[in-house]
Design a protein around this motif. Structure first.
Motif, PDB file in Angstrom:
ATOM      1  N   SER A  89      14.470  76.834 113.128  1.00  0.00           N
ATOM      2  CA  SER A  89      14.728  78.159 112.632  1.00  0.00           C
ATOM      3  C   SER A  89      14.998  79.073 113.732  1.00  0.00           C
ATOM      4  O   SER A  89      14.678  78.850 114.804  1.00  0.00           O
ATOM      5  N   ALA A  90      15.833  79.908 113.608  1.00  0.00           N
ATOM      6  CA  ALA A  90      16.017  81.147 114.687  1.00  0.00           C
ATOM      7  C   ALA A  90      14.660  81.770 115.064  1.00  0.00           C
ATOM      8  O   ALA A  90      14.710  81.864 116.391  1.00  0.00           O
ATOM      9  N   ARG A  91      13.925  81.982 114.081  1.00  0.00           N
ATOM     10  CA  ARG A  91      12.619  82.588 114.429  1.00  0.00           C
ATOM     11  C   ARG A  91      11.774  81.719 115.427  1.00  0.00           C
ATOM     12  O   ARG A  91      11.288  82.034 116.434  1.00  0.00           O
ATOM     13  N   GLU A  92      11.889  80.479 115.033  1.00  0.00           N
ATOM     14  CA  GLU A  92      10.973  79.133 115.692  1.00  0.00           C
ATOM     15  C   GLU A  92      11.504  79.220 117.150  1.00  0.00           C
ATOM     16  O   GLU A  92      10.962  79.147 118.324  1.00  0.00           O
ATOM     17  N   ARG A  93      13.063  79.124 117.258  1.00  0.00           N
ATOM     18  CA  ARG A  93      13.693  79.025 118.488  1.00  0.00           C
ATOM     19  C   ARG A  93      13.307  80.375 119.567  1.00  0.00           C
ATOM     20  O   ARG A  93      13.240  80.304 120.740  1.00  0.00           O
ATOM     21  N   LEU A  94      13.480  81.312 118.838  1.00  0.00           N
ATOM     22  CA  LEU A  94      13.021  82.656 119.764  1.00  0.00           C
ATOM     23  C   LEU A  94      11.764  82.540 120.316  1.00  0.00           C
ATOM     24  O   LEU A  94      11.571  82.716 121.307  1.00  0.00           O
ATOM     25  N   LEU A  95      10.604  82.196 119.374  1.00  0.00           N
ATOM     26  CA  LEU A  95       9.237  82.263 119.795  1.00  0.00           C
ATOM     27  C   LEU A  95       9.180  81.079 120.828  1.00  0.00           C
ATOM     28  O   LEU A  95       8.376  81.260 121.512  1.00  0.00           O
TER      29      LEU A  95
END
Length: 202
Positions: A89-95
């Motif tokens: 997910s975008a959240r996982e990629r960001l973190l």
């Protein structure tokens, strides 16, 4: 942390060209001891070339520093498949950008090559400083794009906040020679939750 300097020197092989050996020496020496502390004679000696040969390939030290930063940028981009994986997910990629890489046990932490270069070459109009600033702007834009994809209400603000957290962690790690990525990731998670769900940062 994905953007921190974890650059390994280019492996030298017998018969490798002079330009590549010079760049390998620059990566090794600039990363380990800094740009200003590294002289042309040391670069030539480490690369096993004459100063004349070095100047044939890199007429100025600034040109060699620019090539060094370009190499670091390429290396960082190639080392981040997990951060850009379409399966996350975008959240996982960001973190994932805040995941910390561990250098060798005895290696000093050198933080971010681009921040270091900007400090060592403080003139904002200097080509080396401009390259460093350009990279940091692109880095913040990348965070902004991921924040927007993750559903942040104000992705531009969040992108700049996360870039500030990241760069602060990189600088602190350099000063203390202690990893700080875990704390940076914790802050990033709190900021992301606040930006998406309206949860106050703890």
């Amino acid at each position: 942390m994905s953007e921190s300097v974890a650059t390994s020197p280019i492996r030298r092989r017998r018969g490798r060209g002079a330009r590549e050996r010079i760049l390998a020496a620059a990566v090794e020496l600039f990363t380990r001891q800094g740009i200003n502390a590294t002289g042309i004679e040391q670069l030539a000696s480490t690369a096993q070339v004459s100063k004349r040969t070095l100047y044939v390939h890199f007429p100025t030290k600034d040109g060699l520093v620019d090539a060094y930063l370009a190499h670091v940028e390429e290396q960082l981009a190639s080392a981040e498949p997990a951060a850009d994986s379409p399966g996350l997910s975008a959240r996982e990629r960001l973190l994932n950008i805040f995941n910390e890489r561990s250098p060798g046990a005895r290696d000093p932490l050198r933080g971010c090559a681009f921040l270091n270069a900007a400090v060592e070459v403080p003139d904002p109009d200097h080509p080396v400083h401009r390259r460093a600033a350009q990279y940091k702007r692109r880095f913040a834009e990348r965070l902004t794009d991921l924040a927007r994809e993750a559903g942040a209400r104000n992705p531009e603000t969040l992108g700049e906040q996360l870039a500030l957290v990241y760069d602060g962690a990189a600088s602190r790690s350099t000063a203390l020679n202690t990893p700080t990525g875990r704390y940076a990731r914790d802050i990033a998670e709190q900021l992301l939750a606040a930006a998406i769900n309206g949860e106050p940062a703890r």
